[in-house]
Design an enzyme around this catalytic site. Structure first.
Site, PDB file in Angstrom:
ATOM      1  N   GLU A   6     -47.820 -56.274  19.566  1.00 42.96           N
ATOM      2  CA  GLU A   6     -46.431 -56.306  20.228  1.00 42.96           C
ATOM      3  C   GLU A   6     -46.202 -57.093  21.590  1.00 42.96           C
ATOM      4  OE1 GLU A   6     -44.065 -52.735  17.993  1.00 42.96           O
ATOM      5  OE2 GLU A   6     -44.675 -52.201  19.947  1.00 42.96           O
ATOM      6  N   GLU A  10     -45.475 -51.536  11.196  1.00 44.52           N
ATOM      7  CA  GLU A  10     -45.343 -50.132  11.508  1.00 44.52           C
ATOM      8  C   GLU A  10     -43.810 -49.746  11.137  1.00 44.52           C
ATOM      9  OE1 GLU A  10     -45.737 -49.702  15.717  1.00 44.52           O
ATOM     10  OE2 GLU A  10     -47.725 -50.715  15.763  1.00 44.52           O
TER      11      GLU A  10
END
Ligand code: GAL
Ligand code: ZN
Length: 634
Positions: free
Chosen positions: A143, A298
């Protein structure tokens, strides 16, 4: 196959637990795990000294059990030795506050020492595992920009100047682009330029905007450096990083997506009607991957830990959420994380294997999902088609983030979500596109809030309508150019001709009554229809909704922001104008995926509390169905 799994963090557990992990993964049908994401200090406990034994054993265990490894470079979490040895490489905020280790992502994106040490550990990982049978795909970093999107330190200042020099070539061009005649900001030397730091009054908007572009580029550059290194060592192994499409707005994901072999994205439920926001995120992830199947890297099996109040998911919600992503083009359904942590900052975050073990709602649903995905293996590779594109650009959102706007209540992300939400309720599947993309395949292009648009982007929409497309734009779109300079001559300068409307002045206000009985919110305008037909007005007479015939198509414009059923009614008419079929979805989400050979799948997900029927499929409350359609219409 459909990929199924999650983040496996074996370093959090004694080795005895690993074999149980793998056995349970097999029971659940897990066929891929991401690992090593936050393992830097376990792989390089002392600078320059590497310990791979434990990861070797994990990789071998996966290979022996036929589970693929999405192997990470651990560069998102530099070890304590890094901050301790190189404090100059720590990130700094606009107020000069330096962040340190003890969490994650504590590094300055422009730090040469960070880059060097990150590439060194990435190289070690790549050399060690390049030929390992479990290695399937690289998970680079984690991320990007989640916690350190913008660094304001001296190193970053230097890098910002170099970036600006490249973009503008001369100081004169920069002074022009930044409008530095205003408030005596004319720069006489590159060395005078700083990142936006604390200032006594409002900062220069073009400087802020360029700083956000620079900051996104700085992290993208780190991605590229790691990717190129891995590609040189392990040619043919695809690489990705997990974006947060629709959740995180700090990075220019259009630019990131260009560099990924396949788009991977994370999603967590948030806000009101989270299943609609989920759909938006999934559609954006698919669009970032140019319509090809993408990876849901995710999501959560149940509660997260980072909201003030973290509700657990209702029974079956895990399944519905997962199937929504699948329906909207994901070929991989992964969770954060495999086994819920016993300790650390995320111990209250759900996992596939909860603290309470296997005799649990979560585990039973995890096993059920694994079986369902196995049954749907033939969905792999099919794609989602959309007649409608929503335009969205990060630079436009960033430009609007400047504090001195006509109102702080015109919030582009919220507006995009509202418009998307009403289209979702109308059963319309949307792509999300960058304004400069080719739009010719769509029937309808929706522009909820696009304050900034480049000349090229403005021309794209014009050409799309000329060619027979229907467009609809919300207010405060097409207002400024690339450098946040107002397009003069009446708003919206980019599309005055296309819309057949000229706006004199903005009148932000709480709400406004329309002649139709509908209501507009937040925004109103003193607008004149030049060539457009007026479809609705304020009760005081000024145009609220217009339609302008243009070339072979037409462009609608709203000078205010209807919401809810009012907005839905307007969008339904616009869809009808574009011959886009609509339905009353009533909580039954219907999405189709198709293979080029005509085999297709109708996904029906019932978010309501009563049985629902749509597309010929009846779905009990809270359940989903996937109908295989052997379509005759090839
Ligand atoms: C993501 C992150 C994961 C974990 C998760 C919790 O942002 O990539 O490592 O922190 O959130 O929801
Ligand atoms: Zn910095």
């Amino acid at each position: 196959m459909i990929v199924y799994g999650g983040d496996w963090n074996p370093e959090q557990w004694p080795e005895e637990v690993w074999s149980e992990d793998v056995a349970l993964m097999r029971e659940a049908g897990v066929n891929r795990v991401s690992l090593g994401i936050f393992s830097w200090s376990w792989l390089e406990p002392v600078e320059g000294a590497f310990e791979f034994g434990w990861l070797d054993r994990c990789m071998d265990l996966l290979a022996e059990n036929g589970i693929q490894a999405c192997l990470a470079t651990p560069t998102a979490a530099p070890p304590p030795w890094f901050a301790h040895t190189y404090p100059e490489a720590l990130p700094q905020d606009a107020d000069g506050r330096t962040f340190t280790h003890g969490s994650r992502q504590a590094f300055c994106p422009s730090s040469p020492i960070y880059r060097d040490r990150a590439l060194r550990i990435a190289e070690q990982v790549a050399r060690r595992y390049k030929d390992h049978p479990a290695l399937t795909i690289w998970h680079i970093h984690n991320e990007y920009g989640c916690h350190n999107a913008r660094c304001h330190c001296d190193t970053s200042a230097e890098a910002f100047r170099a970036w600006l020099c490249e973009r503008y070539q001369s100081l004169d061009a920069l002074n022009e682009a930044w409008g530095t005649a205003f408030w005596s900001q004319r720069y006489g030397d590159w060395a005078q330029i700083l990142p936006p730091r604390a200032t006594p009054a409002i900062g220069n908007p073009a400087q802020l905007l360029d700083f956000r572009r620079f900051s996104s580029d700085a992290l993208l550059d780190l991605y590229r450096a790691e990717r190129d290194l891995l590609a040189a060592i392990a040619p043919g192994v695809p690489a990705t990083t997990n974006l947060m499409a629709g959740m995180h707005w700090e990075m220019d994901y259009w630019r990131f997506a260009e560099e990924l072999d396949v788009v991977a994205s994370d999603h967590y439920l948030n806000g009101d009607e989270p299943h609609i926001q989920l759909a938006f995120s999934a559609d954006l992830a698919r669009s970032l991957n140019k319509g090809r199947p993408w990876i849901l890297m995710e999501h959560s099996t149940s509660a997260v830990n980072w909201q003030g109040h973290n509700p657990a998911k209702a029974p079956r919600e895990l399944l519905r959420n997962s199937v929504q992503h699948l329906a909207r083009g994901a070929d991989a359904i992964m969770f954060f994380q495999w086994r819920a942590s016993r300790e650390g900052a995320e111990k209250w975050h759900s996992g596939m294997l909860p603290h309470a073990g296997t005799d649990t709602k979560i585990w039973r649903e995890v096993v059920e999902l694994g079986a369902a995905l196995r049954d749907l293996a033939d969905v792999e590779g099919s794609t989602v088609g959309a007649d409608v594109a929503i335009l969205m650009d990060y630079a436009s959102i960033w430009a609007q983030d400047h504090p001195a706007q006509p109102t702080a209540h015109h919030k582009p992300i919220e507006i995009i979500r509202q418009w998307y939400g009403e289209l979702w309720r109308l059963g319309v599947t949307c792509d999300v596109r960058h304004p400069e993309d080719d739009l010719s395949g769509y029937r309808l292009v929706v522009v909820p809030a696009l304050y900034l648009v480049s000349d090229a982007g403005a021309a794209r929409l014009r050409r799309f309508v000329e060619g027979g497309g229907i467009a609809v734009a919300g207010p405060y779109s097409g207002i400024v150019d690339d450098n946040d300079r107002v397009r003069l001559g009446g708003y919206p300068g980019a599309w005055r001709d296309l819309l057949g409307v000229r706006v004199e002045e903005f009148f932000p206000r709480e709400s406004v009554e329309l002649t139709s009985g509908r209501k507009g919110w937040v925004w109103s305008e003193l607008a004149h229809a030049t060539t457009a037909e007026v479809l609705d007005t304020y009760v005081t007479g000024e145009p609220a909704w217009t339609r302008n015939a243009w070339g072979a198509g037409a462009a609608h414009y709203l000078t205010t922001l209807p919401r809810g059923a009012d907005l839905r009614a307007v969008l339904a008419e616009v869809c009808a104008d574009a011959s886009v079929p609509t339905a009353d979805a009533e909580g039954l989400e219907l999405v189709r995926r198709s293979h080029p050979d005509g085999r297709s799948y109708l996904f029906a997900i019932n978010h309501g509390d009563t049985e629902a029927t749509g597309g010929g499929v009846t779905v009990p409350a809270g359940e989903f169905r996937v109908a295989r359609l052997e379509s005759a219409s090839q």
